[in-house]
Design a protein around this motif. Structure first.
Motif, PDB file in Angstrom:
ATOM      1  N   SER A 108       0.824  -1.209   0.000  1.00  6.36           N
ATOM      2  CA  SER A 108       0.000   0.000   0.000  1.00  6.36           C
ATOM      3  C   SER A 108       0.854   1.252   0.000  1.00  6.36           C
ATOM      4  O   SER A 108       1.899   1.315   0.655  1.00  6.36           O
ATOM      5  CB  SER A 108      -0.909   0.000   1.232  1.00  6.36           C
ATOM      6  OG  SER A 108      -1.588   1.236   1.365  1.00  6.36           O
ATOM      7  N   PHE A 109       0.371   2.291  -0.719  1.00  6.91           N
ATOM      8  CA  PHE A 109       1.036   3.590  -0.666  1.00  6.91           C
ATOM      9  C   PHE A 109       0.874   4.231   0.716  1.00  6.91           C
ATOM     10  O   PHE A 109       1.605   5.159   1.067  1.00  6.91           O
ATOM     11  CB  PHE A 109       0.470   4.528  -1.733  1.00  6.91           C
ATOM     12  CG  PHE A 109       0.861   4.158  -3.135  1.00  6.91           C
ATOM     13  CD1 PHE A 109       2.185   4.197  -3.544  1.00  6.91           C
ATOM     14  CD2 PHE A 109      -0.094   3.760  -4.054  1.00  6.91           C
ATOM     15  CE1 PHE A 109       2.560   3.847  -4.832  1.00  6.91           C
ATOM     16  CE2 PHE A 109       0.262   3.414  -5.358  1.00  6.91           C
ATOM     17  CZ  PHE A 109       1.587   3.452  -5.740  1.00  6.91           C
ATOM     18  N   ALA A 110      -0.077   3.736   1.485  1.00 10.48           N
ATOM     19  CA  ALA A 110      -0.335   4.284   2.823  1.00 10.48           C
ATOM     20  C   ALA A 110       0.399   3.505   3.901  1.00 10.48           C
ATOM     21  O   ALA A 110      -0.035   3.458   5.053  1.00 10.48           O
ATOM     22  CB  ALA A 110      -1.835   4.276   3.104  1.00 10.48           C
ATOM     23  N   TRP A 111       1.541   2.920   3.539  1.00 13.26           N
ATOM     24  CA  TRP A 111       2.239   2.037   4.469  1.00 13.26           C
ATOM     25  C   TRP A 111       2.657   2.730   5.766  1.00 13.26           C
ATOM     26  O   TRP A 111       2.704   2.099   6.823  1.00 13.26           O
ATOM     27  CB  TRP A 111       3.466   1.423   3.794  1.00 13.26           C
ATOM     28  CG  TRP A 111       4.455   2.401   3.255  1.00 13.26           C
ATOM     29  CD1 TRP A 111       4.479   2.947   2.012  1.00 13.26           C
ATOM     30  CD2 TRP A 111       5.578   2.966   3.948  1.00 13.26           C
ATOM     31  NE1 TRP A 111       5.536   3.816   1.873  1.00 13.26           N
ATOM     32  CE2 TRP A 111       6.226   3.843   3.046  1.00 13.26           C
ATOM     33  CE3 TRP A 111       6.098   2.805   5.233  1.00 13.26           C
ATOM     34  CZ2 TRP A 111       7.366   4.571   3.388  1.00 13.26           C
ATOM     35  CZ3 TRP A 111       7.245   3.526   5.587  1.00 13.26           C
ATOM     36  CH2 TRP A 111       7.861   4.391   4.663  1.00 13.26           C
ATOM     37  N   GLN A 112       2.929   4.043   5.712  1.00 11.55           N
ATOM     38  CA  GLN A 112       3.382   4.716   6.932  1.00 11.55           C
ATOM     39  C   GLN A 112       2.277   4.791   7.977  1.00 11.55           C
ATOM     40  O   GLN A 112       2.527   4.615   9.171  1.00 11.55           O
ATOM     41  CB  GLN A 112       3.903   6.123   6.612  1.00 11.55           C
ATOM     42  CG  GLN A 112       5.184   6.104   5.800  1.00 11.55           C
ATOM     43  CD  GLN A 112       5.791   7.477   5.659  1.00 11.55           C
ATOM     44  OE1 GLN A 112       6.307   8.033   6.620  1.00 11.55           O
ATOM     45  NE2 GLN A 112       5.747   8.030   4.455  1.00 11.55           N
ATOM     46  N   THR A 113       1.052   5.073   7.529  1.00  6.27           N
ATOM     47  CA  THR A 113      -0.063   5.119   8.471  1.00  6.27           C
ATOM     48  C   THR A 113      -0.620   3.733   8.748  1.00  6.27           C
ATOM     49  O   THR A 113      -1.223   3.505   9.800  1.00  6.27           O
ATOM     50  CB  THR A 113      -1.179   6.031   7.937  1.00  6.27           C
ATOM     51  OG1 THR A 113      -1.574   5.588   6.625  1.00  6.27           O
ATOM     52  CG2 THR A 113      -0.700   7.473   7.837  1.00  6.27           C
ATOM     53  N   GLN A 114      -0.416   2.812   7.833  1.00 11.41           N
ATOM     54  CA  GLN A 114      -0.912   1.450   7.986  1.00 11.41           C
ATOM     55  C   GLN A 114      -0.063   0.641   8.961  1.00 11.41           C
ATOM     56  O   GLN A 114      -0.567  -0.265   9.628  1.00 11.41           O
ATOM     57  CB  GLN A 114      -0.916   0.769   6.612  1.00 11.41           C
ATOM     58  CG  GLN A 114      -1.516  -0.605   6.549  1.00 11.41           C
ATOM     59  CD  GLN A 114      -1.357  -1.227   5.168  1.00 11.41           C
ATOM     60  OE1 GLN A 114      -0.265  -1.262   4.612  1.00 11.41           O
ATOM     61  NE2 GLN A 114      -2.448  -1.712   4.611  1.00 11.41           N
ATOM     62  N   SER A 115       1.213   0.953   9.052  1.00 11.82           N
ATOM     63  CA  SER A 115       2.133   0.156   9.880  1.00 11.82           C
ATOM     64  C   SER A 115       1.665   0.115  11.328  1.00 11.82           C
ATOM     65  O   SER A 115       1.287   1.140  11.903  1.00 11.82           O
ATOM     66  CB  SER A 115       3.544   0.745   9.805  1.00 11.82           C
ATOM     67  OG  SER A 115       4.034   0.692   8.486  1.00 11.82           O
ATOM     68  N   THR A 116       1.722  -1.065  11.917  1.00 15.31           N
ATOM     69  CA  THR A 116       1.181  -1.234  13.259  1.00 15.31           C
ATOM     70  C   THR A 116       1.898  -2.357  14.000  1.00 15.31           C
ATOM     71  O   THR A 116       2.528  -3.224  13.384  1.00 15.31           O
ATOM     72  CB  THR A 116      -0.322  -1.567  13.189  1.00 15.31           C
ATOM     73  OG1 THR A 116      -0.863  -1.666  14.514  1.00 15.31           O
ATOM     74  CG2 THR A 116      -0.563  -2.885  12.456  1.00 15.31           C
ATOM     75  N   THR A 117       1.779  -2.334  15.313  1.00 17.15           N
ATOM     76  CA  THR A 117       2.237  -3.438  16.154  1.00 17.15           C
ATOM     77  C   THR A 117       1.056  -4.217  16.725  1.00 17.15           C
ATOM     78  O   THR A 117       1.251  -5.097  17.566  1.00 17.15           O
ATOM     79  CB  THR A 117       3.102  -2.920  17.318  1.00 17.15           C
ATOM     80  OG1 THR A 117       2.333  -1.991  18.100  1.00 17.15           O
ATOM     81  CG2 THR A 117       4.366  -2.236  16.810  1.00 17.15           C
ATOM     82  N   ASP A 118      -0.153  -3.902  16.266  1.00 21.98           N
ATOM     83  CA  ASP A 118      -1.350  -4.556  16.780  1.00 21.98           C
ATOM     84  C   ASP A 118      -1.359  -6.034  16.412  1.00 21.98           C
ATOM     85  O   ASP A 118      -1.353  -6.400  15.227  1.00 21.98           O
ATOM     86  CB  ASP A 118      -2.601  -3.866  16.224  1.00 21.98           C
ATOM     87  CG  ASP A 118      -3.872  -4.497  16.758  1.00 21.98           C
ATOM     88  OD1 ASP A 118      -4.188  -4.284  17.932  1.00 21.98           O
ATOM     89  OD2 ASP A 118      -4.544  -5.225  15.988  1.00 21.98           O
ATOM     90  N   ARG A 119      -1.403  -6.866  17.415  1.00 22.63           N
ATOM     91  CA  ARG A 119      -1.291  -8.314  17.207  1.00 22.63           C
ATOM     92  C   ARG A 119      -2.417  -8.853  16.320  1.00 22.63           C
ATOM     93  O   ARG A 119      -2.161  -9.626  15.389  1.00 22.63           O
ATOM     94  CB  ARG A 119      -1.300  -9.016  18.569  1.00 22.63           C
ATOM     95  CG  ARG A 119      -1.167 -10.534  18.478  1.00 22.63           C
ATOM     96  CD  ARG A 119      -1.271 -11.184  19.847  1.00 22.63           C
ATOM     97  NE  ARG A 119      -1.096 -12.631  19.754  1.00 22.63           N
ATOM     98  CZ  ARG A 119       0.063 -13.256  19.849  1.00 22.63           C
ATOM     99  NH1 ARG A 119       1.159 -12.562  20.063  1.00 22.63           N
ATOM    100  NH2 ARG A 119       0.125 -14.572  19.738  1.00 22.63           N
ATOM    101  N   ALA A 120      -3.653  -8.441  16.589  1.00 23.50           N
ATOM    102  CA  ALA A 120      -4.782  -8.971  15.836  1.00 23.50           C
ATOM    103  C   ALA A 120      -4.690  -8.603  14.361  1.00 23.50           C
ATOM    104  O   ALA A 120      -4.978  -9.422  13.475  1.00 23.50           O
ATOM    105  CB  ALA A 120      -6.097  -8.459  16.432  1.00 23.50           C
ATOM    106  N   GLN A 121      -4.277  -7.368  14.093  1.00 25.44           N
ATOM    107  CA  GLN A 121      -4.174  -6.940  12.696  1.00 25.44           C
ATOM    108  C   GLN A 121      -3.074  -7.711  11.971  1.00 25.44           C
ATOM    109  O   GLN A 121      -3.249  -8.129  10.823  1.00 25.44           O
ATOM    110  CB  GLN A 121      -3.884  -5.442  12.620  1.00 25.44           C
ATOM    111  CG  GLN A 121      -3.742  -4.893  11.205  1.00 25.44           C
ATOM    112  CD  GLN A 121      -4.998  -5.104  10.379  1.00 25.44           C
ATOM    113  OE1 GLN A 121      -6.033  -4.513  10.656  1.00 25.44           O
ATOM    114  NE2 GLN A 121      -4.926  -5.958   9.376  1.00 25.44           N
ATOM    115  N   ILE A 122      -1.947  -7.908  12.620  1.00 24.02           N
ATOM    116  CA  ILE A 122      -0.841  -8.646  11.986  1.00 24.02           C
ATOM    117  C   ILE A 122      -1.234 -10.097  11.752  1.00 24.02           C
ATOM    118  O   ILE A 122      -0.899 -10.677  10.708  1.00 24.02           O
ATOM    119  CB  ILE A 122       0.427  -8.512  12.841  1.00 24.02           C
ATOM    120  CG1 ILE A 122       0.926  -7.060  12.784  1.00 24.02           C
ATOM    121  CG2 ILE A 122       1.526  -9.473  12.354  1.00 24.02           C
ATOM    122  CD1 ILE A 122       1.949  -6.710  13.823  1.00 24.02           C
TER     123      ILE A 122
END
Length: 245
Positions: free
Chosen positions: A75-89
């Motif tokens: 995604s071009f929105a990788w900076q805002t998309q990046s996360t440490t949230d376990r469920a999302q990963i």
């Protein structure tokens, strides 16, 4: 986490087999890959899905002649998309079983990226001197990645240093061969597969259970090793510094 990612025992001893694509079942490989990604996120490395290798030296993205196959975010929105949230990963890992992942730098951590041989020499010197070295990854395309704390998260956005300042020092001789990934940049996070049929990968040498060090505690040794590497390989000294991702 107490597992020794750098050795052949503990969590890393089991999940490194994911990269070899032989022996474990596909379900085992998927589970081990997910465990590695969650370990990285648990250490504070924000993740986002990335492209993966296509047959030959291709890329899973739609771009014809992709210049960085399997090495860039989806995604071009990788900076805002990046996360440490376990469920999302977990959702990403299960719904995109072939995807590599990137970690966005400059949020909680930076990455000092050096030629592989220079990095190996520097790592030996640092450990021999008793310096606290954090997570370290090797990329089979010839780079070593030293994960460090970021240089800070100032309240004033104008105080951020963009990645271009690190990638384009005043002279090439200042930090030969070293790329400092900070805000606005990213690197592949293990486990990641690289293009080709030879099983190349990005993998941990020292895993994310090691605390992130201050970057300046490593910088002098890394730049010295890079300078020695450049002297041994004259062509390397003429390599252009990369621009920000």
């Amino acid at each position: 986490m107490s597992a020794e990612f750098g050795g052949r025992t503990g969590l890393w001893g089991k999940i490194s087999e994911w990269l070899r694509m032989s022996g474990p079942t596909q379900a085992d490989q998927d589970s081990d890959r997910e465990a590695l990604l969650l370990a990285a996120a648990g250490a504070g490395l924000p993740l986002a899905p990335a492209a993966h290798p296509a047959p030959g030296y291709g890329c899973s993205c739609d771009r014809v002649g992709c210049p960085t196959p399997a090495r860039h975010p989806v995604s071009f929105a990788w900076q805002t998309q990046s996360t440490t949230d376990r469920a999302q990963i977990e959702r990403w890992a299960r719904h995109q079983p072939q995807a590599n992942f990137i970690t966005a730098t400059g949020m909680t951590h930076d990455v000092l990226d050096v030629p592989l041989e220079a990095g190996r020499q520097a790592l030996e010197r640092l450990l021999g001197a008793g310096v606290e070295v954090g997570p370290v990854a090797e990329s089979d395309d010839g780079r070593m990645l030293f994960f460090t704390l970021t240089r800070g998260t100032p309240e004033d956005e104008d105080e951020w240093w963009p990645c271009e300042l690190d990638c384009h020092p005043e002279t090439m001789d200042e930090h030969p061969g070293l790329r400092w990934h900070c805000r606005g940049s990213y690197v592949l996070v293990p486990p990641a597969r690289l293009p080709g049929d030879d099983g190349r990968s990005v993998h941990w040498v020292r895993g994310p259970e090691h605390a992130l060090p201050e970057p300046l505690t490593l910088l002098e040794t890394l730049t010295d090793a890079c300078a020695r590497h450049a002297g041994q390989d004259p062509d390397h000294a003429n390599t252009a510094w990369p621009s920000r991702h």
